[in-house]
Design an enzyme around this catalytic site. Sequence first.
Site, PDB file in Angstrom:
ATOM      1  N   LYS A  46       5.210  -7.030  24.409  1.00 15.33           N
ATOM      2  CA  LYS A  46       5.963  -5.897  23.831  1.00 15.33           C
ATOM      3  C   LYS A  46       5.087  -5.081  22.892  1.00 15.33           C
ATOM      4  CE  LYS A  46       8.489  -6.508  20.111  1.00 15.33           C
ATOM      5  NZ  LYS A  46       8.596  -5.688  18.906  1.00 15.33           N
ATOM      6  N   ARG A 101      10.721   1.578  15.123  1.00 15.04           N
ATOM      7  CA  ARG A 101       9.584   1.730  14.212  1.00 15.04           C
ATOM      8  C   ARG A 101       8.315   2.115  14.960  1.00 15.04           C
ATOM      9  NH1 ARG A 101       8.731   0.239   9.632  1.00 15.04           N
ATOM     10  NH2 ARG A 101       6.602  -0.184  10.244  1.00 15.04           N
ATOM     11  N   ARG A 155       7.301  -2.515   5.216  1.00 10.92           N
ATOM     12  CA  ARG A 155       6.532  -1.866   6.284  1.00 10.92           C
ATOM     13  C   ARG A 155       5.929  -0.501   5.899  1.00 10.92           C
ATOM     14  NH1 ARG A 155       8.424  -4.831  10.946  1.00 10.92           N
ATOM     15  NH2 ARG A 155       6.407  -4.310  11.837  1.00 10.92           N
ATOM     16  N   ILE A 182       2.759 -12.582   5.016  1.00  3.45           N
ATOM     17  CA  ILE A 182       2.610 -11.216   5.549  1.00  3.45           C
ATOM     18  C   ILE A 182       3.792 -10.323   5.160  1.00  3.45           C
ATOM     19  CG2 ILE A 182       2.230  -9.820   7.636  1.00  3.45           C
ATOM     20  CD1 ILE A 182      -0.040 -11.779   7.215  1.00  3.45           C
TER      21      ILE A 182
HETATM   22  C1  UD1 Z   1       2.627  -5.519  13.832  1.00  8.12           C
HETATM   23  C2  UD1 Z   1       3.562  -6.091  14.861  1.00  8.12           C
HETATM   24  C3  UD1 Z   1       4.537  -7.088  14.235  1.00  8.12           C
HETATM   25  C4  UD1 Z   1       3.773  -8.141  13.453  1.00  8.12           C
HETATM   26  C5  UD1 Z   1       2.809  -7.487  12.472  1.00  8.12           C
HETATM   27  C6  UD1 Z   1       1.920  -8.495  11.745  1.00  8.12           C
HETATM   28  C7  UD1 Z   1       3.771  -4.224  16.421  1.00  8.12           C
HETATM   29  C8  UD1 Z   1       4.641  -3.191  17.037  1.00  8.12           C
HETATM   30  N1  UD1 Z   1       4.315  -4.993  15.477  1.00  8.12           N
HETATM   31  O1  UD1 Z   1       3.429  -4.777  12.903  1.00  8.12           O
HETATM   32  O2  UD1 Z   1       5.271  -7.717  15.284  1.00  8.12           O
HETATM   33  O3  UD1 Z   1       4.697  -8.946  12.735  1.00  8.12           O
HETATM   34  O4  UD1 Z   1       1.938  -6.574  13.174  1.00  8.12           O
HETATM   35  O5  UD1 Z   1       1.210  -9.252  12.667  1.00  8.12           O
HETATM   36  O6  UD1 Z   1       2.635  -4.392  16.811  1.00  8.12           O
HETATM   37  N2  UD1 Z   1       0.577  -3.071   5.155  1.00  8.12           N
HETATM   38  C9  UD1 Z   1       0.276  -2.395   3.977  1.00  8.12           C
HETATM   39  N3  UD1 Z   1       0.007  -1.059   4.057  1.00  8.12           N
HETATM   40  C10 UD1 Z   1       0.022  -0.378   5.227  1.00  8.12           C
HETATM   41  C11 UD1 Z   1       0.325  -1.076   6.429  1.00  8.12           C
HETATM   42  C12 UD1 Z   1       0.601  -2.426   6.352  1.00  8.12           C
HETATM   43  O7  UD1 Z   1       0.274  -2.976   2.905  1.00  8.12           O
HETATM   44  O8  UD1 Z   1      -0.230   0.819   5.227  1.00  8.12           O
HETATM   45  C13 UD1 Z   1       0.894  -4.509   5.093  1.00  8.12           C
HETATM   46  C14 UD1 Z   1       2.336  -4.810   5.510  1.00  8.12           C
HETATM   47  O9  UD1 Z   1       3.231  -4.640   4.438  1.00  8.12           O
HETATM   48  C15 UD1 Z   1       2.230  -6.247   5.928  1.00  8.12           C
HETATM   49  C16 UD1 Z   1       0.825  -6.337   6.538  1.00  8.12           C
HETATM   50  O10 UD1 Z   1       0.108  -5.213   6.043  1.00  8.12           O
HETATM   51  O11 UD1 Z   1       2.273  -7.065   4.791  1.00  8.12           O
HETATM   52  C17 UD1 Z   1       0.796  -6.358   8.036  1.00  8.12           C
HETATM   53  O12 UD1 Z   1       1.397  -5.174   8.526  1.00  8.12           O
HETATM   54  P1  UD1 Z   1       0.912  -4.493   9.878  1.00  8.12           P
HETATM   55  O13 UD1 Z   1      -0.261  -5.238  10.420  1.00  8.12           O
HETATM   56  O14 UD1 Z   1       0.751  -3.031   9.623  1.00  8.12           O
HETATM   57  O15 UD1 Z   1       2.158  -4.739  10.819  1.00  8.12           O
HETATM   58  P2  UD1 Z   1       2.728  -3.746  11.911  1.00  8.12           P
HETATM   59  O16 UD1 Z   1       1.614  -3.046  12.598  1.00  8.12           O
HETATM   60  O17 UD1 Z   1       3.832  -2.936  11.325  1.00  8.12           O
END
Ligand code: UD1
Length: 439
Positions: A34, A104, A133, A341
């Site tokens: 997915k 999202r 997020r 996370i």
């Molecule tokens: C993706 C996955 C999700 C998975 C997550 C972590 C998709 C569609 N979703 O979500 O299933 O649980 O990776 O493996 O691929 N963060 C910041 N600042 C930012 C962006 C992120 O602090 O600008 C932090 C988030 O709060 C979180 C961590 O980084 O604590 C991981 O987030 P991220 O890797 O961005 O997750 P997603 O890409 O949203």
Amino acid sequence: MTVTVAPPTRLANPRLEVVGGHQLHGEIRVSGAKNSALVLMAACLLTQDTLRLRNVPPLTDITAMGEILAALGVRVTRSRDIVDLSGDHISQSAPPYELVNSLRASFFCIGPLLARMGMAQVPLPGGCQIGSRPVVEHVKGLKALGAQVSIEHGVVTAVVPGRSRRLTGGHIHLDCPSVGATETLMMAAVLADGETIIDNAALEPEVIDLANLLIAMGARIRGAGSPTIVIDGVSELHGADYAVIPDRIEAGTFLLAGAITRSILRVTPVIPDHLGAVLTKLEDVGCQLSHDGEGLTISARDIRGVDLRTMPFPGFPTDLQAPFMSLLATASGTSMVVETIFENRLQHVAELQRMGADIRMQGNTAYIEGVVRLSGAPVQGTDLRASAAMVLAGLAADGVTTVRGLEFLDRGYANMEGKLNAAGAQIRRLSSEASNADA
Ligand code: UD1
């Protein structure tokens, strides 16, 4: 758009009724990933040619992404696990709020729209059940590539100034290895003028899958899967015919279904490197695993407690924390699970406690004392993976577990109950109407 599988969540008050105590056997097939498919679909915005994606899972999130792309002018046709996306006439750079709000992953459109059109307007994705997020890193990176980005009234507007409307390569250091930010910036940079370096990039297999697709479309990318990704911008990309990788989280969930029911079960296809930390933990709790080149067979009898901490790849994935906790609730001895996370990803603890699990919480840590048997109860899946964790707990529990929250489950698992039932589980999907008829 031809949708082959009607989303089952439209039924009133849908729920799964899981009759516990059945061992699993045989084989379960894993669908395409997915999290890869969603971002790969957005990559169609980067070319005028047709992008054909294979092994796309039949999920409500995929349908939603197709609708968002269609609203931007992409012709989307879907038949079985193949999706064709033709973006020869992108008419919009602003996907409609009502559609985007439900998904999202729609934020993935911002990178390719900006690269192709020089402009994108995408609603800020809100928080969700598991945490806040943020998209700070995405925005910071787009600015480093020359975009002017403003956020007003909940909408992110990104514009490339100047006549060329072309982003410029730049050096980006991510403060955290965000999967979404890495993917967004890769898609923005492939059509930029010059070289882009993304440091502290996410290492997840889905990032490599996106790089492989973009390379198949003519992009020049090296280093995906390492902390430094280097992209040499090209002036245009072409179409491709590409198969999505198998879903490592779905595979992990089914391996855990085998473990929690103390069964011998083959799950296929599985790429072991995608699940390294999970397979190690499964062995640590006492499972035997053997890979035959395509599938992985798990054999489980006595399960003992273990400690785990979620981490970015190649660490233990946050998406399998809840399902693994269901297993640990049935293990002998004590376990400790730390969620690092997402700040709100232990809501399933309360539901597992309703099933008789012995779990104590302190901040982001759960201390689990395994019990001999969970007991079936009505439970609520509080997010996608928590819902799967409830189904797993139900498979091992005494009596009947009724799992609500299928609007989450159906976003990430294609026909989960059908796949488990074919392997010996006893799960029924009910709506209010069905249960009245049954009564
Ligand atoms: C993706 C996955 C999700 C998975 C997550 C972590 C998709 C569609 N979703 O979500 O299933 O649980 O990776 O493996 O691929 N963060 C910041 N600042 C930012 C962006 C992120 O602090 O600008 C932090 C988030 O709060 C979180 C961590 O980084 O604590 C991981 O987030 P991220 O890797 O961005 O997750 P997603 O890409 O949203």
